[in-house]
Design an enzyme around this catalytic site. Structure first.
Site, PDB file in Angstrom:
ATOM      1  N   SER A  49      17.412  50.823 103.682  1.00 52.23           N
ATOM      2  CA  SER A  49      18.509  51.719 104.428  1.00 52.23           C
ATOM      3  C   SER A  49      18.676  51.089 105.787  1.00 52.23           C
ATOM      4  O   SER A  49      17.570  50.792 106.190  1.00 52.23           O
ATOM      5  CB  SER A  49      17.900  53.204 104.039  1.00 52.23           C
ATOM      6  OG  SER A  49      16.868  53.331 104.783  1.00 52.23           O
ATOM      7  N   ASP A  84      21.146  49.165 101.862  1.00 46.58           N
ATOM      8  CA  ASP A  84      21.314  50.330 100.728  1.00 46.58           C
ATOM      9  C   ASP A  84      22.246  51.359 101.445  1.00 46.58           C
ATOM     10  O   ASP A  84      21.921  51.607 102.574  1.00 46.58           O
ATOM     11  CB  ASP A  84      19.953  50.972 100.414  1.00 46.58           C
ATOM     12  CG  ASP A  84      20.013  51.924  99.566  1.00 46.58           C
ATOM     13  OD1 ASP A  84      21.028  51.924  98.628  1.00 46.58           O
ATOM     14  OD2 ASP A  84      19.232  52.880  99.295  1.00 46.58           O
ATOM     15  N   ASP A 105      28.999  51.771 101.461  1.00 44.67           N
ATOM     16  CA  ASP A 105      29.137  53.058 100.885  1.00 44.67           C
ATOM     17  C   ASP A 105      30.270  53.972 101.560  1.00 44.67           C
ATOM     18  O   ASP A 105      30.177  54.494 102.339  1.00 44.67           O
ATOM     19  CB  ASP A 105      27.751  53.823 101.057  1.00 44.67           C
ATOM     20  CG  ASP A 105      27.942  55.337 100.530  1.00 44.67           C
ATOM     21  OD1 ASP A 105      29.055  55.771 100.053  1.00 44.67           O
ATOM     22  OD2 ASP A 105      26.813  56.075 100.428  1.00 44.67           O
ATOM     23  N   GLU A 135      30.592  52.226  96.042  1.00 49.55           N
ATOM     24  CA  GLU A 135      30.373  53.495  95.522  1.00 49.55           C
ATOM     25  C   GLU A 135      31.684  54.214  95.413  1.00 49.55           C
ATOM     26  O   GLU A 135      32.419  54.530  96.317  1.00 49.55           O
ATOM     27  CB  GLU A 135      29.515  54.273  96.336  1.00 49.55           C
ATOM     28  CG  GLU A 135      28.902  55.727  95.654  1.00 49.55           C
ATOM     29  CD  GLU A 135      27.760  56.305  96.566  1.00 49.55           C
ATOM     30  OE1 GLU A 135      26.844  55.604  96.796  1.00 49.55           O
ATOM     31  OE2 GLU A 135      28.059  57.469  96.725  1.00 49.55           O
ATOM     32  N   HIS A 177      19.430  61.733  94.835  1.00 54.71           N
ATOM     33  CA  HIS A 177      18.417  60.913  95.527  1.00 54.71           C
ATOM     34  C   HIS A 177      17.158  62.089  95.864  1.00 54.71           C
ATOM     35  O   HIS A 177      17.553  63.317  95.897  1.00 54.71           O
ATOM     36  CB  HIS A 177      18.980  60.576  97.130  1.00 54.71           C
ATOM     37  CG  HIS A 177      19.849  59.614  96.787  1.00 54.71           C
ATOM     38  ND1 HIS A 177      20.889  59.417  97.854  1.00 54.71           N
ATOM     39  CD2 HIS A 177      19.792  58.402  96.520  1.00 54.71           C
ATOM     40  CE1 HIS A 177      21.800  58.346  97.494  1.00 54.71           C
ATOM     41  NE2 HIS A 177      20.918  57.661  96.874  1.00 54.71           N
ATOM     42  N   GLY A 209      16.630  56.905  91.196  1.00 51.29           N
ATOM     43  CA  GLY A 209      16.002  56.417  89.843  1.00 51.29           C
ATOM     44  C   GLY A 209      14.786  57.328  89.800  1.00 51.29           C
ATOM     45  O   GLY A 209      14.025  57.305  88.820  1.00 51.29           O
ATOM     46  N   ASN A 229      18.008  52.263  91.425  1.00 54.97           N
ATOM     47  CA  ASN A 229      17.223  52.329  92.680  1.00 54.97           C
ATOM     48  C   ASN A 229      16.202  53.373  92.447  1.00 54.97           C
ATOM     49  O   ASN A 229      16.291  54.337  92.048  1.00 54.97           O
ATOM     50  CB  ASN A 229      18.480  52.858  93.712  1.00 54.97           C
ATOM     51  CG  ASN A 229      19.437  51.845  93.680  1.00 54.97           C
ATOM     52  OD1 ASN A 229      19.380  50.751  93.159  1.00 54.97           O
ATOM     53  ND2 ASN A 229      20.489  51.967  94.845  1.00 54.97           N
TER      54      ASN A 229
HETATM   55  P1  13P Z   1      15.502  57.947  94.728  1.00 56.21           P
HETATM   56  O1  13P Z   1      14.975  58.125  96.456  1.00 56.21           O
HETATM   57  O2  13P Z   1      15.812  59.118  94.377  1.00 56.21           O
HETATM   58  O3  13P Z   1      14.440  57.101  93.932  1.00 56.21           O
HETATM   59  O4  13P Z   1      16.489  57.189  94.983  1.00 56.21           O
HETATM   60  C1  13P Z   1      16.648  55.826  95.610  1.00 56.21           C
HETATM   61  C2  13P Z   1      18.244  55.249  95.856  1.00 56.21           C
HETATM   62  O5  13P Z   1      19.000  55.906  95.100  1.00 56.21           O
HETATM   63  C3  13P Z   1      18.525  54.364  96.895  1.00 56.21           C
HETATM   64  O6  13P Z   1      19.629  54.206  97.078  1.00 56.21           O
END
Ligand code: 13P
Length: 287
Positions: A49, A84, A105, A135, A177, A209, A229
């Site tokens: 990120s 990201d 994004d 996205e 997230h 994820g 992710n």
């Molecule tokens: P999480 O932090 O919920 O695992 O999501 C990660 C993500 O989508 C990164 O872009």
């Protein structure tokens, strides 16, 4: 081996498995993920990120660290270094700095603007061989200051953005997230199916994820999700392992204060989580 993520995700889409994007925060995170990917012979995507890049010193620091570690650890599996939830300027900087993949994004902008800017990023990225993720809709919750409403993506907008030449698409389907709330309704598989039909074989990306039940992960892979992710989960297990280390007073025993010893249980916890995810996503031995 540092590569862009286009071919590994095409292969995943065709082979009905998903490649994990595991976000990195520092050297320990990077090393743990690379070592497990190599051990399991799995392709892998290191997600960064903008906040994490800033924390580590900047995009240049991240590229230098990942590239050198890839060489020093003799990593032979395909590894993509991916921005990201990038802003426009963040993408431009990463393209210059030597990332191999970027996510632009533009989901906070109207679709026409999102598409126009995505096209500009693609033109720049192509000159240096990077892959590009876009996205549509939005991912709920918050990640490193990027806040989303959780809006379900419109398949027609997905079709339009898929035609820009992007390599893979993140579409909001009720994913969030961070930790899922107890009253979470689950993924919207009807929306995912409609998006899959509208985007004609494009690898789809499932953000958020952490904490998605196994059956939903498998169902989403069956409907075209090829990249998943994961970020929060590695943070939670790392911190829990360190808490245990301190609560057991291990830092007070011998040279237990040595940072390499302090961080070791956290690293092992990350490795175990990454192993579990690679097994669940089905990408082991696909390198
Ligand atoms: P999480 O932090 O919920 O695992 O999501 C990660 C993500 O989508 C990164 O872009």
């Amino acid at each position: 081996m540092l590569v862009n993520a286009a071919q590994m995700l095409k292969d995943a889409r065709a082979g009905r498995y998903a490649v994990g994007q595991f976000n990195i925060n520092n050297l320990e995170w990077t090393k743990a993920i690379l070592q497990v990917a190599q051990e399991m012979q799995s392709p892998v995507i290191l997600g960064v990120s903008e906040g994490a890049a800033k924390y580590m010193g900047g995009f240049g620091t991240v590229v230098a660290m990942v590239a050198a570690m890839d060489t020093d650890l003799k990593i032979t599996v395909p590894v993509a270094l991916h921005l990201d939830h990038g802003s426009y300027d963040g993408c431009v900087s990463c393209i210059e700095a030597g990332f191999t993949s970027v996510m632009f994004d533009g989901s906070h902008s109207p679709i026409d603007e999102n598409i126009a800017k995505t096209k500009e990023i693609i033109a720049m990225a192509r000159q240096k061989g990077l892959s590009v993720e876009a996205e549509v809709g939005s991912i709920g919750g918050e990640e490193d200051g990027v806040v989303g409403s959780g809006e379900i993506a419109d398949p027609e907008q997905c079709r339009q953005i898929a035609q820009t030449g992007i390599d893979f698409l993140a579409a909001g389907i009720g994913n969030i997230h961070g930790v899922y709330p107890d009253n979470w309704k689950g993924l919207d598989f009807a929306a995912l199916e409609a998006i899959g039909n509208a985007t004609d074989g494009m690898p789809l990306v499932l953000h958020g994820g952490t904490g998605i039940p196994e059956d939903m992960i498998k169902q989403s892979i069956g409907l075209g999700v090829s990249k998943i992710n994961v970020n929060t989960e590695c943070q939670i297990v790392f911190t829990a392992a360190l808490r245990k280390y301190f609560e057991e007073g291990k830092d007070k025993q011998g040279k237990g204060f040595d940072p390499r010893k302090v961080l070791a249980p956290g690293v092992e916890a990350i490795k175990e989580s990454v192993r579990e995810k690679i097994n669940l996503f089905g990408s082991a031995n696909k390198a």
